[in-house]
Design an enzyme around this catalytic site. Sequence first.
Site, mmCIF file in Angstrom:
data_model
loop_
_atom_site.group_PDB
_atom_site.id
_atom_site.type_symbol
_atom_site.label_atom_id
_atom_site.label_comp_id
_atom_site.label_asym_id
_atom_site.label_seq_id
_atom_site.Cartn_x
_atom_site.Cartn_y
_atom_site.Cartn_z
ATOM 1 N N THR A 132 1.819 61.900 -19.663
ATOM 2 C CA THR A 132 0.893 61.628 -20.761
ATOM 3 C C THR A 132 0.204 62.900 -21.253
ATOM 4 O OG1 THR A 132 -1.219 60.542 -21.214
ATOM 5 C CG2 THR A 132 -0.793 61.059 -18.926
ATOM 6 N N ASP A 133 -0.268 62.850 -22.499
ATOM 7 C CA ASP A 133 -1.049 63.980 -23.019
ATOM 8 C C ASP A 133 -2.433 64.067 -22.370
ATOM 9 O OD1 ASP A 133 -2.232 61.758 -24.229
ATOM 10 O OD2 ASP A 133 -1.997 62.474 -26.293
ATOM 11 N N GLU A 134 -2.870 62.976 -21.694
ATOM 12 C CA GLU A 134 -4.234 62.972 -21.138
ATOM 13 C C GLU A 134 -4.425 64.014 -20.037
ATOM 14 O OE1 GLU A 134 -6.197 59.336 -20.463
ATOM 15 O OE2 GLU A 134 -5.257 58.341 -22.166
ATOM 16 N N TYR A 158 -7.294 58.131 -13.921
ATOM 17 C CA TYR A 158 -5.912 57.923 -14.390
ATOM 18 C C TYR A 158 -5.238 59.264 -14.690
ATOM 19 C CZ TYR A 158 -2.180 57.311 -17.831
ATOM 20 O OH TYR A 158 -0.996 57.420 -18.513
ATOM 21 N N SER A 161 -4.534 61.380 -11.704
ATOM 22 C CA SER A 161 -3.394 60.920 -10.894
ATOM 23 C C SER A 161 -2.067 61.264 -11.584
ATOM 24 C CB SER A 161 -3.497 59.416 -10.604
ATOM 25 O OG SER A 161 -3.312 58.651 -11.785
ATOM 26 N N LYS A 162 -2.034 61.188 -12.917
ATOM 27 C CA LYS A 162 -0.815 61.572 -13.627
ATOM 28 C C LYS A 162 -0.601 63.089 -13.520
ATOM 29 C CE LYS A 162 1.682 59.402 -15.801
ATOM 30 N NZ LYS A 162 2.897 58.599 -15.468
ATOM 31 N N LYS A 197 -5.148 47.191 -23.952
ATOM 32 C CA LYS A 197 -5.207 48.467 -24.677
ATOM 33 C C LYS A 197 -5.687 48.208 -26.103
ATOM 34 C CE LYS A 197 -3.227 50.471 -21.063
ATOM 35 N NZ LYS A 197 -1.820 50.725 -20.878
ATOM 36 N N PRO A 213 -14.305 45.104 -29.795
ATOM 37 C CA PRO A 213 -15.150 46.112 -29.152
ATOM 38 C C PRO A 213 -14.710 47.537 -29.451
ATOM 39 C CG PRO A 213 -13.680 45.111 -27.543
ATOM 40 C CD PRO A 213 -13.378 44.458 -28.855
ATOM 41 N N TYR A 215 -15.671 51.375 -28.582
ATOM 42 C CA TYR A 215 -16.492 52.157 -27.639
ATOM 43 C C TYR A 215 -17.242 53.273 -28.381
ATOM 44 C CZ TYR A 215 -13.466 50.256 -23.842
ATOM 45 O OH TYR A 215 -12.775 49.464 -22.960
ATOM 46 N N ASP A 288 -20.095 53.191 -24.497
ATOM 47 C CA ASP A 288 -18.916 54.049 -24.422
ATOM 48 C C ASP A 288 -18.267 54.012 -23.030
ATOM 49 O OD1 ASP A 288 -17.031 55.761 -25.371
ATOM 50 O OD2 ASP A 288 -18.421 57.379 -25.883
HETATM 51 P P1 NAD Z 1 2.336 49.598 -18.293
HETATM 52 O O1 NAD Z 1 1.078 49.519 -17.504
HETATM 53 O O2 NAD Z 1 2.517 48.702 -19.470
HETATM 54 O O3 NAD Z 1 3.593 49.358 -17.343
HETATM 55 C C1 NAD Z 1 3.690 49.910 -16.061
HETATM 56 C C2 NAD Z 1 4.825 49.217 -15.336
HETATM 57 O O4 NAD Z 1 4.946 49.803 -14.029
HETATM 58 C C3 NAD Z 1 4.583 47.721 -15.133
HETATM 59 O O5 NAD Z 1 5.757 46.985 -15.417
HETATM 60 C C4 NAD Z 1 4.243 47.613 -13.637
HETATM 61 O O6 NAD Z 1 4.607 46.357 -13.066
HETATM 62 C C5 NAD Z 1 5.048 48.766 -13.056
HETATM 63 N N1 NAD Z 1 4.480 49.258 -11.802
HETATM 64 C C6 NAD Z 1 3.186 49.556 -11.538
HETATM 65 N N2 NAD Z 1 3.050 49.946 -10.256
HETATM 66 C C7 NAD Z 1 4.298 49.911 -9.702
HETATM 67 C C8 NAD Z 1 4.809 50.223 -8.406
HETATM 68 N N3 NAD Z 1 4.002 50.639 -7.428
HETATM 69 N N4 NAD Z 1 6.137 50.093 -8.201
HETATM 70 C C9 NAD Z 1 6.959 49.677 -9.204
HETATM 71 N N5 NAD Z 1 6.528 49.336 -10.428
HETATM 72 C C10 NAD Z 1 5.209 49.462 -10.671
HETATM 73 O O7 NAD Z 1 2.468 51.123 -18.710
HETATM 74 P P2 NAD Z 1 3.071 51.774 -20.037
HETATM 75 O O8 NAD Z 1 2.021 51.844 -21.051
HETATM 76 O O9 NAD Z 1 4.366 51.128 -20.343
HETATM 77 O O10 NAD Z 1 3.325 53.262 -19.500
HETATM 78 C C11 NAD Z 1 4.556 53.625 -18.863
HETATM 79 C C12 NAD Z 1 4.500 55.083 -18.473
HETATM 80 O O11 NAD Z 1 4.283 55.880 -19.626
HETATM 81 C C13 NAD Z 1 3.363 55.431 -17.502
HETATM 82 O O12 NAD Z 1 3.837 56.364 -16.588
HETATM 83 C C14 NAD Z 1 2.290 56.031 -18.406
HETATM 84 O O13 NAD Z 1 1.504 56.950 -17.692
HETATM 85 C C15 NAD Z 1 3.144 56.715 -19.447
HETATM 86 N N6 NAD Z 1 2.540 56.871 -20.774
HETATM 87 C C16 NAD Z 1 1.998 55.795 -21.420
HETATM 88 C C17 NAD Z 1 1.500 55.952 -22.713
HETATM 89 C C18 NAD Z 1 0.913 54.789 -23.484
HETATM 90 O O14 NAD Z 1 0.384 55.002 -24.586
HETATM 91 N N7 NAD Z 1 0.985 53.551 -22.997
HETATM 92 C C19 NAD Z 1 1.538 57.210 -23.327
HETATM 93 C C20 NAD Z 1 2.074 58.296 -22.624
HETATM 94 C C21 NAD Z 1 2.591 58.102 -21.349
HETATM 95 O O1 DAU Z 2 -2.783 59.336 -24.578
HETATM 96 C C1 DAU Z 2 -1.835 58.613 -23.850
HETATM 97 C C2 DAU Z 2 -2.533 57.497 -23.103
HETATM 98 O O2 DAU Z 2 -2.868 56.508 -24.070
HETATM 99 C C3 DAU Z 2 -1.672 56.894 -21.980
HETATM 100 O O3 DAU Z 2 -1.447 57.874 -21.017
HETATM 101 C C4 DAU Z 2 -2.383 55.696 -21.360
HETATM 102 O O4 DAU Z 2 -1.537 55.089 -20.396
HETATM 103 C C5 DAU Z 2 -2.697 54.697 -22.454
HETATM 104 O O5 DAU Z 2 -3.410 53.596 -21.916
HETATM 105 C C6 DAU Z 2 -3.506 55.359 -23.565
HETATM 106 O O6 DAU Z 2 -4.841 55.709 -23.093
HETATM 107 P P1 DAU Z 2 -6.146 55.508 -24.001
HETATM 108 O O7 DAU Z 2 -7.322 55.431 -23.122
HETATM 109 O O8 DAU Z 2 -6.170 56.481 -25.118
HETATM 110 O O9 DAU Z 2 -5.762 54.060 -24.631
HETATM 111 P P2 DAU Z 2 -6.639 52.745 -24.879
HETATM 112 O O10 DAU Z 2 -5.799 51.821 -25.711
HETATM 113 O O11 DAU Z 2 -7.239 52.211 -23.632
HETATM 114 O O12 DAU Z 2 -7.813 53.286 -25.788
HETATM 115 C C7 DAU Z 2 -7.553 53.946 -27.036
HETATM 116 C C8 DAU Z 2 -8.881 54.411 -27.591
HETATM 117 O O13 DAU Z 2 -9.640 53.238 -27.966
HETATM 118 C C9 DAU Z 2 -9.734 55.144 -26.578
HETATM 119 O O14 DAU Z 2 -10.455 56.176 -27.250
HETATM 120 C C10 DAU Z 2 -10.693 54.085 -26.059
HETATM 121 C C11 DAU Z 2 -10.877 53.176 -27.250
HETATM 122 N N1 DAU Z 2 -11.125 51.734 -26.936
HETATM 123 C C12 DAU Z 2 -10.295 51.119 -26.046
HETATM 124 C C13 DAU Z 2 -10.498 49.792 -25.719
HETATM 125 C C14 DAU Z 2 -9.610 49.096 -24.721
HETATM 126 C C15 DAU Z 2 -12.135 51.064 -27.595
HETATM 127 O O15 DAU Z 2 -12.867 51.638 -28.433
HETATM 128 N N2 DAU Z 2 -12.328 49.730 -27.279
HETATM 129 C C16 DAU Z 2 -11.562 49.073 -26.355
HETATM 130 O O16 DAU Z 2 -11.831 47.870 -26.096
#
Ligand code: NAD
Ligand code: DAU
Length: 352
Positions: A132-134, A158, A161-162, A197, A213, A215, A288
Site C-alpha cells: 500500500t501507499d500508506e 495497519y 504492519s504492511k 471502507k 460519517p 471524519y 476524526d
Molecule cells: P480485504 O480486507 O478486503 O481482504 C483481505 C482478504 O484476506 C480477506 O479475504 C481475508 O479473509 C483474507 N485474510 C485475512 N487474514 C488472512 C490469513 N491470516 N490467512 C489467509 N487469508 C487471510 O482487503 P483488500 O482491500 O482486498 O486488500 C488486499 C491487499 O491489498 C492487502 O494486502 C492490502 O494491504 C492491499 N491494498 C489494499 C488497498 C485498498 O484500497 N483496499 C490499496 C492498496 C493495497
Molecule cells: O491507501 C491505500 C489504503 O486505502 C489501503 O492500504 C487500505 O487497505 C484501505 O483500507 C485504504 O485505507 P484508507 O484508510 O485510506 O481507506 P478508508 O476507506 O478507510 O478511508 C478513506 C478516507 O475516508 C480516509 O481519509 C478516512 C475517511 N473516512 C473513512 C470512513 C470509513 C471517513 O471520513 N469516514 C468513514 O466512515
Amino acid sequence: MILVTGGAGFIGANFVLDWLRSCDEPVLTLDALTYAGNRENLASLKDDPRHIFVQGDICDRELIDRLLVEHPPRAIVHFAAESHVDRSIHGPGEFIRTNVNGTFTLLEAARAYWTGLSGAAREGFRFHHVSTDEVYGSLGPNDPAFTETKTYEPNSPYSASKAASDHLVRAWHHTYGLPVTTSNCSNNYGPYHFPEKLIPLIIANALAGKPLPVYGDGMQVRDWLYVTDHCSAIRAILDKGVPGEVYNVGGWNEKPNIEIVNTLCALLDELKPDPAGSYSRLITFVTDRPGHDRRYAIDARKIERELGWRPAETFETGIRKTVEWYLANQDWVANVLSGAYREWVETNYAQR
Ligand code: NAD
Ligand code: DAU
C-alpha cells in the site's frame, strides 16, 4: 497455475475473476475467510475447473507446504492481510499476526519451494507482494507524490504492519535471492468492496437513510484507483516486472474525502432518487480518526515507463460503475452486513 492468497477479499476476488476472464491458467485461492473474506465473491467460479478454493491461514506453514506440493505454482500473488486502518486502531494484534507473521510464513514456504525448483521453473518463479501507499506516511499539500524511493514513515498500526511485511519481502530477495516483486498501490474502489471502507459505507448508509460519517473536516486527500486497474497493474508486473523491484500504482486521481461523498450523493440522487430529498442531507461530520494521514499521492511514472501500464478507467467512469454495481447487488450488501458487521459499526461510530 498461480497461488493467490486473500482471493476472497475485495481486491483478491476482483483479481481472480479478472484473471480467469482473461486467460485459462488455473488459480488456487487460499483464504482464511475472516470477516472480510466472502466465498460469495467467487460464486461464479463454483463449477469452474480452473479454480480451486482452500480455506486456510497464511500463518499455517504445514498447510502452505502441502499446497505447494499438491498444486505447484509458477507464481504466488499475496493479497491476504488485515486491511482496515480503523480496525487496526481498535485491535492491532491481528494485523501483526497476519500481515507480519503471515507474510514471514509465506516467504519461508515460498523460499523452500523455490529452492527445490530447477531450470525454467526456478528461473520463472515469482512472489508478488501486494502493498500500500500508506507505508510512505502522510504528505503536505505541496509535497511531491510518493516515488518508489520515498522513505517509509508508516503512521497507523495497519501501515506499520504492511511496512514490516514490505521489509521482509525485500530482505528475502537480497539475502536469499527469492524472486520477489512488490507493488504499493493507492486507494482502490469498485465491486465487492466491503462496506466498512469509505465508498461502499457511504453508498450503503445513504440507501438505508443513515448518517454519512465524514471524519474531521473531510479534507483528507486520497488517490483513487478503480480496482480492475490495480489487477491489470499486478498482471503487468507478473509478466514483465524485474525481481527485486518495487512499483507504485495509482490513479492520478487525488480527491478530498468530502468531494468523494458529494459525488456519491449526486450519483445516487440521479440513479435512485430519495423522495425525502438529496442524500447530501445525511452528511455528518464526526470525530476524526486518531493519527489520520492527511494526504496520499502516488507517482506512477515508473510502472508506466518500464512496464507500459496506465489505468484504463477515469474516476468519472469508475465511480459510476461502482454505484451501479452496488445498486444492482443489494443482496450481496445485505449478506455481508452480518451481526459481526453491526458490532463493528457500534464500536467504530458510537463514540464519534
Ligand atoms: P480485504 O480486507 O478486503 O481482504 C483481505 C482478504 O484476506 C480477506 O479475504 C481475508 O479473509 C483474507 N485474510 C485475512 N487474514 C488472512 C490469513 N491470516 N490467512 C489467509 N487469508 C487471510 O482487503 P483488500 O482491500 O482486498 O486488500 C488486499 C491487499 O491489498 C492487502 O494486502 C492490502 O494491504 C492491499 N491494498 C489494499 C488497498 C485498498 O484500497 N483496499 C490499496 C492498496 C493495497
Ligand atoms: O491507501 C491505500 C489504503 O486505502 C489501503 O492500504 C487500505 O487497505 C484501505 O483500507 C485504504 O485505507 P484508507 O484508510 O485510506 O481507506 P478508508 O476507506 O478507510 O478511508 C478513506 C478516507 O475516508 C480516509 O481519509 C478516512 C475517511 N473516512 C473513512 C470512513 C470509513 C471517513 O471520513 N469516514 C468513514 O466512515
